[in-house]
Design a protein around this motif. Structure first.
Motif: not given
Length: 119
Positions: A84-101
């Protein structure tokens, strides 16, 4: 909304740290519950009704499955808290769990490419 490389790097680092904290918290909590189960199982066998044993067996199986999916659960909880926070909302729409590795540099490169393609 466009963000600088530094903001993107800080936001991705925050997300990774948040997910890692949740992994540790969930893992420790499940470990403590398993210890409690281990030390109370004999008492349940001797004196408790069958329903308590069944609850303990079923939740143990669920906790084992949760340990196999601990990264996904942690990512989901981090997404609930930060999306719900501004910089994170855009990132979470593009990010997947596998990307964290992936490494920080690879993740930054992929995110910048996605932002330039979409924006």
């Amino acid at each position: 909304m466009s963000m600088s490389e530094q903001e993107l790097a800080v936001a991705l680092s925050d997300i990774k740290q948040f997910v890692d904290k949740y992994v540790v918290r969930i893992g420790v909590t499940i470990g403590i519950i398993f210890l409690i189960y281990f030390f109370t199982f004999a008492m349940l066998i001797d004196k408790a009704p069958l329903i308590y044993i069944m609850i303990q067996v079923i939740t143990s199986i669920l906790f084992v499955f949760a340990l196999f999916k601990i990264k996904e659960i942690s990512f989901y909880l981090a997404k609930l808290k930060l999306a719900k926070k501004s910089p994170y909302s855009d990132i979470f729409s593009r990010l997947a769990v596998a990307d964290l590795e992936k490494s920080e540099s690879d993740l930054m490169r992929i995110m910048k490419q996605q932002i330039t393609v979409d924006g």
